[in-house]
Design an enzyme around this catalytic site. Structure first.
Site, short mmCIF file in Angstrom:
data_model
loop_
_atom_site.label_atom_id
_atom_site.label_comp_id
_atom_site.label_asym_id
_atom_site.label_seq_id
_atom_site.Cartn_x
_atom_site.Cartn_y
_atom_site.Cartn_z
N SER A 211 1.01 -1.14 -0.11
CA SER A 211 0.18 0.06 0.09
C SER A 211 0.98 1.42 0.04
O SER A 211 1.94 1.12 0.48
CB SER A 211 -0.86 0.06 1.23
OG SER A 211 -1.56 1.21 1.41
N TYR B 275 -1.93 -0.99 10.93
CA TYR B 275 -1.89 -1.42 9.55
C TYR B 275 -0.76 -0.74 8.73
O TYR B 275 -0.01 -1.49 7.78
CB TYR B 275 -3.27 -0.48 8.83
CG TYR B 275 -3.44 -0.59 7.37
CD1 TYR B 275 -3.79 -2.08 6.79
CD2 TYR B 275 -3.02 0.18 6.34
CE1 TYR B 275 -4.03 -2.18 5.49
CE2 TYR B 275 -3.24 -0.01 4.92
CZ TYR B 275 -3.57 -1.46 4.64
OH TYR B 275 -3.93 -1.45 3.30
N1 LIG Z 1 -8.72 -0.96 -0.57
C1 LIG Z 1 -7.77 -0.21 -0.62
O1 LIG Z 1 -7.98 1.09 -0.57
C2 LIG Z 1 -6.43 -0.68 -0.55
C3 LIG Z 1 -5.30 0.28 -0.84
C4 LIG Z 1 -4.03 -0.12 -0.65
C5 LIG Z 1 -3.65 -1.57 -0.55
N2 LIG Z 1 -4.62 -2.35 -0.23
C6 LIG Z 1 -4.46 -3.94 0.12
O2 LIG Z 1 -5.04 -4.76 -1.08
C7 LIG Z 1 -5.26 -5.91 -0.35
C8 LIG Z 1 -6.74 -6.38 -0.67
O3 LIG Z 1 -7.57 -5.42 -0.09
P1 LIG Z 1 -9.03 -4.89 -0.58
O4 LIG Z 1 -9.44 -3.63 -0.74
O5 LIG Z 1 -9.25 -5.74 -1.85
O6 LIG Z 1 -9.85 -5.71 0.52
P2 LIG Z 1 -11.22 -6.46 0.82
O7 LIG Z 1 -12.19 -6.25 -0.28
O8 LIG Z 1 -11.73 -6.40 2.32
O9 LIG Z 1 -10.83 -7.91 0.71
C9 LIG Z 1 -10.01 -8.59 1.63
C10 LIG Z 1 -9.68 -9.68 1.18
O10 LIG Z 1 -8.72 -10.55 2.12
C11 LIG Z 1 -9.23 -11.78 2.83
N3 LIG Z 1 -8.95 -12.03 3.94
C12 LIG Z 1 -9.13 -10.98 5.03
N4 LIG Z 1 -8.76 -11.98 6.14
C13 LIG Z 1 -8.43 -13.06 5.83
C14 LIG Z 1 -8.11 -14.13 6.51
N5 LIG Z 1 -8.11 -14.26 7.75
N6 LIG Z 1 -7.94 -15.33 5.87
C15 LIG Z 1 -8.12 -15.45 4.53
N7 LIG Z 1 -8.07 -14.43 3.64
C16 LIG Z 1 -8.28 -13.17 4.42
C17 LIG Z 1 -10.63 -11.58 2.34
O11 LIG Z 1 -11.50 -12.66 2.23
P3 LIG Z 1 -12.31 -13.57 3.36
O12 LIG Z 1 -13.04 -12.58 4.10
O13 LIG Z 1 -13.54 -14.42 2.36
O14 LIG Z 1 -11.52 -14.62 4.12
C18 LIG Z 1 -10.87 -10.97 0.92
O15 LIG Z 1 -10.79 -11.73 0.04
C19 LIG Z 1 -4.94 -5.86 1.22
O16 LIG Z 1 -3.56 -6.52 1.29
C20 LIG Z 1 -4.97 -4.28 1.33
O17 LIG Z 1 -3.98 -3.94 2.46
C21 LIG Z 1 -6.12 -2.07 -0.08
#
Ligand SMILES: NC(=O)c1ccc[n+]([C@@H]2O[C@H](COP(=O)([O-])OP(=O)(O)OC[C@H]3O[C@@H](n4cnc5c(N)ncnc54)[C@H](OP(=O)(O)O)[C@@H]3O)[C@@H](O)[C@H]2O)c1
Length: 237
Positions: A134, A147
Site C-alpha cells: 500500500s 496497518y
Molecule cells: N482498498 C484499498 O484502498 C487498498 C489500498 C492499498 C492496499 N490495499 C491492500 O489490498 C489488499 C486487498 O484489499 P481489498 O481492498 O481488496 O480488501 P477487501 O475487499 O476487504 O478484501 C480482503 C480480502 O482478504 C481476505 N482475507 C481477510 N482476512 C483473511 C483471512 N484471515 N484469511 C484469508 N483471507 C482473508 C478476504 O477474504 P475472506 O473474508 O473471504 O477471508 C478478502 O478476500 C490488502 O492487502 C490491502 O491492504 C487496499
C-alpha cells in the site's frame, strides 16, 4: 499439451484479489484462497463460465497449519499475496487480539504462504511472487499504527526476498495501491474517485508480463485525477 501456469491468489473472495483472479484466469489456472466458501464458489463459477479453471482453497490465513494443509502439493508459477485487513484506531485502543490478527493476516501469512510455495519455484527455476502492499507502506496516518506498520514490513520483506531469490529465476514484486473502491471502506463512503479493483489487477498482469530477463520490482498505483472525480475534491491518496 502442457497445462496453464498456476496462479495462487490470496484474498480472492472479493475486492482486489477477486479482480486479480479474474484478470489472470485466461492465462493461468487459479487457486483462490480466502475464508468465504460461497464467494469463492461464485468466483470459480464465473471463471469456469469464461473458459478458465479455478480451485477454491478455503483457508484462514491467520492459521499456519491451515495454510500448510490447503497448499500442500500445490506447484505455483505465480503467487499473489493480496489478502489483508485494516483496523484503524488509536494505538491505545487496540486489543492484543486485534493487533495480532492484523499482523497475522497482513504480514505473517506472507511468510507462511511464501514458505510453502517458494521451494517449488526455486526447483523449477522460475516463478513470480507479487505482494500487495500500500502507499501506507511508506507513509503514515493517525490510527495507522497497526496497518501502516504491517505494510512497511511487507515492503522490507519483499525487497529482501527479491534480492535473495532472483538468482534462482524467481521474481518478486510489490504493488502499492492508493485508495481502491472495496470493502476496506465504510458502507456509504464516497468511493467514486478511487481506483477500481480492476485497475490494480491490470497492473499486476502487466508486472507478470515483463520479459524473462527484466523485473519490475515496485509499482505505486494512484487514481489519475481524484479531484476531477470526487464531489468537491477529495483528498487524493
Ligand atoms: N482498498 C484499498 O484502498 C487498498 C489500498 C492499498 C492496499 N490495499 C491492500 O489490498 C489488499 C486487498 O484489499 P481489498 O481492498 O481488496 O480488501 P477487501 O475487499 O476487504 O478484501 C480482503 C480480502 O482478504 C481476505 N482475507 C481477510 N482476512 C483473511 C483471512 N484471515 N484469511 C484469508 N483471507 C482473508 C478476504 O477474504 P475472506 O473474508 O473471504 O477471508 C478478502 O478476500 C490488502 O492487502 C490491502 O491492504 C487496499
Amino acid at each position: 499439451m502442457p497445462g496453464r501456469p498456476v496462479a495462487v491468489v490470496t484474498g480472492a473472495s472479493r475486492g482486489i484479489g477477486r479482480a486479480i483472479a479474474i484478470r489472470l484466469a485466461p492465462t493461468h489456472e487459479i487457486v483462490a484462497v480466502a475464508r468465504d466458501a460461497a464467494r469463492l464458489d461464485s468466483l470459480a463459477a464465473e471463471i469456469t463460465a469464461l473458459g478458465g479453471t479455478c480451485r477454491p482453497a478455503i483457508v484462514d490465513l491467520a492459521r499456519p497449519d491451515a495454510i500448510h494443509r490447503a497448499l500442500d502439493g500445490v506447484e505455483a508459477d505465480v503467487l499473489v499475496n493480496n489478502a489483508g485487513v485494516i483496523t484503524k484506531k488509536p494505538m491505545l485502543e487496540f486489543t492484543p487480539d486485534e493487533w495480532h490478527r492484523m499482523v497475522d493476516v497482513n504480514l505473517n501469512a506472507l511468510f507462511h504462504v511464501t514458505r510453502q510455495l517458494l521451494p517449488g519455484m526455486i526447483r523449477a527455476g522460475r516463478g513470480h511472487i507479487v505482494n500487495i502492499a500500500s502507499i501506507a507502506g511508506r507513509s503514515a496516518f493517525p490510527g495507522g499504527t497497526g496497518y501502516v506498520a504491517t505494510k512497511h514490513a511487507v515492503l522490507g520483506f519483499t525487497e529482501s526476498l527479491m534480492l535473495e531469490v532472483r538468482q534462482h529465476g524467481v521474481k518478486v514484486s510489490v504493488v502499492m495501491p492508493g485508495s481502491v473502491a472495496t470493502g476496506f471502506f465504510e458502507p456509504g463512503a464516497d468511493m467514486s474517485w478511487m481506483l477500481r479493483p480492476e485497475d490494480v489487477a491490470d497492473v499486476v498482469a502487466g508486472i507478470l508480463d515483463t520479459p524473462q530477463w527484466a523485473l519490475t520490482y515496485q509499482v505505486e498505483v494512484r487514481a489519475s485525477n481524484p479531484r476531477k472525480q470526487g464531489p468537491g475534491g477529495q483528498a487524493p491518496a
